[in-house]
Scaffold this active site. Structure first.
Site, PDB file in Angstrom:
ATOM      1  N   CYS A   1      10.804 -11.719   2.288  1.00  0.00           N
ATOM      2  CA  CYS A   1      10.044 -11.031   1.943  1.00  0.00           C
ATOM      3  C   CYS A   1       9.179 -11.464   0.783  1.00  0.00           C
ATOM      4  CB  CYS A   1      10.644  -9.575   1.563  1.00  0.00           C
ATOM      5  SG  CYS A   1       9.262  -8.344   1.096  1.00  0.00           S
TER       6      CYS A   1
ATOM      7  N   ARG B   1      12.859  -4.974   6.364  1.00  0.00           N
ATOM      8  CA  ARG B   1      11.788  -4.583   5.565  1.00  0.00           C
ATOM      9  C   ARG B   1      10.795  -3.680   6.719  1.00  0.00           C
ATOM     10  NH1 ARG B   1       8.085  -2.112   3.150  1.00  0.00           N
ATOM     11  NH2 ARG B   1       6.571  -3.054   1.578  1.00  0.00           N
TER      12      ARG B   1
ATOM     13  N   TYR C   1       0.032  -8.087  -0.148  1.00  0.00           N
ATOM     14  CA  TYR C   1       0.776  -9.522  -0.086  1.00  0.00           C
ATOM     15  C   TYR C   1      -0.153 -10.483  -0.484  1.00  0.00           C
ATOM     16  CZ  TYR C   1       4.415  -6.828   2.527  1.00  0.00           C
ATOM     17  OH  TYR C   1       5.435  -5.861   2.670  1.00  0.00           O
TER      18      TYR C   1
END
Lengths: 546, 546
Positions: free
Chosen positions: A265, A218, A401
């Site tokens: 992730c 990622r 996030y």
């Protein structure tokens, strides 16, 4: 809100100038010694200067244009009923909220003033292009080259560039991703630029420790190419203490710790949320999770040497990577100081992954490993550590996030209203059989993984062959987990007879952690605009051959 | 498995003798100095002695018979086709797995050898009655006086007692609950003996701090009547250190700490699981949860004085209450030593509740408060603390308060296969309006509570008026929560317009904690044979008057 963005933009553009003729190693130094953002102090001089037009050429020189140029050619040939025509100078004078924010793509001009605040990548990213062409950025963030993005942009079109202007935004074209490492062909690529890829599910649970070449990747930016001999980690010292400037050899002198840690992730299994309603993000399936044995120095040891002690104060440890965007802005994230200083939390500055130096895609030469915490905080290509009274001001900490209610959309989202994701909730997924597969009657073997954040151990995985009406308990494989430090996943499997006469099976799994947290039954009530935290029961539908 | 139970039974019976003429204060001394169980060492002398028959009379003398005697009278008058007749001596000779395990109820004799292992209260509890009458125990655990328990017992009937035998099990009848304190009439009583009661939902969320008189009460045994002047807390010292024997004044000398902590019974909201399928346990609704401000000495300070230091070893701190069953067995539970010694975990030996000495129902004079952990570990009337290599051997630690898959029943349960509940999962419930209520059209105000275990803060409560299709975010009230130490709940409310034309609303709530754990959508997939950990979305159906 927009006023707050001025200073970072200026800082970014100033850095862009410095980058004109620098090597990537020089870029590293810029990032690692750069002050952190102070967006609360907007610069009064911004609107009057002419940094922006000059800046674009510099940035363009550093960036490739990729497929975006094809779109440019196509659109310029298409006729329009006497569109309004602007010069490049006129466009470049619209680069602030006061003047309006204009951008160009090929020969077209767009007024995106109203859109800036709703830009999924954050307003600051779009502001980088204010008054100039989008191409250098679309080249970097190649997922913009999609029909729905172009359609959205078309709504904001106000005219075209003067055909006498040279609409090629750059003279020198280079690909910032040209130096990215080669990858394993087994990886399923979700995005080439930046590179994001996951192993196929069958390979994922073949080993308790994921082999380095197929560990999910990622990346948010191009992979820096760092020289281990000149690499330095800058650690800002506590008041009254000297800052540290650590070479790799310096890091090796700290006691070496090794732990198995699963990284996941925040967007793992996002593709299941997309099926409910569109979200912004990479289409991860179940493979944005992997496990490695990491070795390195304990962050608590390094911070102790820099003079930090455990106190009640709620400070944060901010990390900056050496992966930079065109303005020199580094990837950044932070974790609470209490976690960083707690030896029980085992936060590492890792320089080994499964007994090897870190691969470039995974942060060579040093990355942070924060056991039990979302992957986004495990900053790669680590350049700088500082202890601050607030969380990192990075976009990825403050404007990404985070989880929101299903009712929140891009028009209503208030990023300050939700905490940054740190510990992740309990998770599990089926890796075999695959969705849509046809199996023989008799027994079916079901395999998968289960993991929870915060060091919480997996105590049980329930598997259903009938969509959740009845359940069987899977066998947990892989290493036993330590109490409070269950950083690595459990693999699991169940061998079960296929009920006689059954032509289809709806196989479902759900895990329980040692705080007895469970996974939610369905995806929709956990849907969120960024498609993070997708941890509902996982299911696969399979057919049984007669 | 049954062999393992011999020694505790013997220990228990020996204690019963000591109890013959003791006051409750003497009982305290017995409990607090008693060695912990060592069930792995069965005594070879058990079968041959005659402790049991003498024991019953003693215990009977200490216990009341309550409603069970009515059943006895009724059954003895009912005629049976020449049942087999046994003497009391014959019955008393069947008190071990080798001889078979018989019990009596009134004039009837039952062979429960096969049932002992499936006894919901644990085999050891039923073994206490082996070879004698059930009445003294049914008097203590009055929930046995139910038709389905009698029906179950009837399956094991093998005959009747000799009518010439005196079937009255005792000469002296007293009620072990006679000294229980008076309770507030607002409490909804789930069980009088032992006393278990919850506040009605509207009162529960009227205050952030629950007033002492309506704080939910979860007792397992009669409430001991302890003299604060002679009260002593025994703390077994670390190797090489002296044990401590602390008076209340000694405890007051440790630094006094005060914290708001929510306590929740593992069985909170069990009544919703019962609607899926029968479970064993008290029918708690949403009120087996309350919040108080507790003050006391830190357990970490007391353990430090007894010589304990934080080490890597996975030991456990075992607590024993001064509430004893007829054999002198105390209520017991344990928590990991790592939590007990961690000052950040803030485990208290509390002597104050909301600024008052602890009420008798809540552990006067001293109880344990383990923030973020299930109520069952907050041992009341604390008499003894020891540090052991294993968890408490108490029934309530090893054979109860554990979660299992919905597929596990009393025939298949393996209690060793699941960890004891410590931290609880995220929870929320609606307290207003009540299920079935009729409201006016216009706005509806919805109130409730939300809490999570392990110090995890509540970051959001989502409320739906349409059964979970669409969601609104509630406003969080009450005190802000500290990071990592969110020990007390958040109250919440939402004022929302009732959609026009709606005649009914299916109101649902779900909470999210700061590890982004969520509640499961439905109850059935979390059903378990003891009905613990019921934390699915909570819902109320209400009517709207036109």
């Amino acid at each position: 809100m927009l006023l707050l963005l001025h200073r970072p933009v200026i800082l970014g553009l100033r850095q862009a100038f410095r980058l004109r003729s620098t090597s990537s190693r020089l870029c590293i130094q810029t990032c690692s010694t750069n002050d952190s953002f102070q967006p609360q102090h907007p610069s009064p001089n911004f609107c009057g200067d002419n940094y922006s037009t000059r800046g674009w050429k510099v940035m363009g020189a550093l960036l490739g244009l990729g497929a975006a140029l094809a779109y440019h050619d196509h659109q310029c040939r298409a006729s329009q009923d006497s569109p309004h025509v602007y010069t490049k100078e006129e466009v470049s004078s619209h680069s602030s909220p006061e003047t309006g924010i204009w951008v160009t793509l090929g020969c077209e001009v767009f007024d995106v003033t109203e859109f800036v605040d709703r830009h999924p990548g954050g307003p600051s990213k779009l502001m980088l292009a204010a008054g100039g062409p989008l191409e250098p950025f679309w080249s970097l963030y190649a997922f913009h080259n999609q029909p729905h993005v172009r359609e959205l942009l078309a709504e904001y079109k106000i005219g075209e560039l003067n055909p006498e202007d040279d609409v090629s935004p750059t003279l020198e074209i280079s690909d910032p991703y040209a130096n990215d490492p080669k990858r394993h062909p087994a990886l399923k690529v979700n995005s080439q630029r930046p590179f994001n890829a996951e192993p196929p599910p069958e390979l994922l649970t073949e080993n308790y420790i994921t082999p380095n070449p197929i560990f999910f990747t990622r990346n948010h930016l191009p992979v820096p190419n760092l020289d281990p001999d000149t690499y330095r980690l800058h650690v800002v010292g506590a008041p009254g203490h000297q800052s540290l400037c650590l070479s790799l050899d310096d890091l090796y002198k700290f006691p070496k710790h090794e732990i198995n840690v699963t990284l996941q992730c925040a967007g793992n299994r996002r593709s299941e949320m997309t099926q409910i309603k569109e979200v912004k993000g990479l289409e991860w399936k179940t493979g944005a999770i992997s496990t490695a044995r990491w070795a390195g120095a304990r962050l608590s040891d390094v911070l102790a040497q820099a003079g930090y002690q455990l106190s009640d104060t709620e400070f944060h440890v901010c990390f900056e990577g050496l992966d930079c965007d065109p303005t020199g802005t580094a990837y950044g994230a932070s974790i609470p100081l209490a976690r960083a200083l707690n030896p029980e939390a085992e936060v590492l500055l890792a320089y080994e992954m499964n007994g090897q130096p870190l691969p470039r895609d995974h942060g060579f030469p040093v990355r942070v490993i924060v056991p039990g915490v979302v992957g986004a905080r495990h900053v790669k290509w680590l350049g700088r550590i500082s202890v601050e009274p607030e969380e990192s001001h990075s976009h990825w900490q403050r404007r990404d996030y985070k989880g929101f209610s299903p009712s929140v959309d891009w028009d209503t989202v208030d990023f300050d209203s939700a905490p940054s994701i740190q510990e992740l909730p309990v998770q599990s997924a089926i890796t075999e059989p695959r969705d849509g597969e046809t199996i023989e009657s008799g027994d079916v073997t079901i395999k998968g993984y289960a993991w929870s954040g915060g060091g919480r151990a997996i105590i049980r995985v329930d598997v259903s062959l009938d969509g959740g009406l009845t359940w069987q308990t899977a066998e947990l494989d892989g290493e036993e987990q330590r109490p409070r430090k269950a950083w690595a996943w459990r693999l699991w499997q169940l061998q079960a007879p296929v009920p006689a006469g059954q032509k289809e099976l709806n196989i479902v799994c759900k895990a329980v952690d040692d705080s007895y947290n469970v996974q939610p039954d369905t995806v929709a009530p956990t849907w969120n605009l960024r498609g993070v935290l997708s941890n509902a029961w996982h299911s696969v539908h399979i057919h049984v051959s007669p």
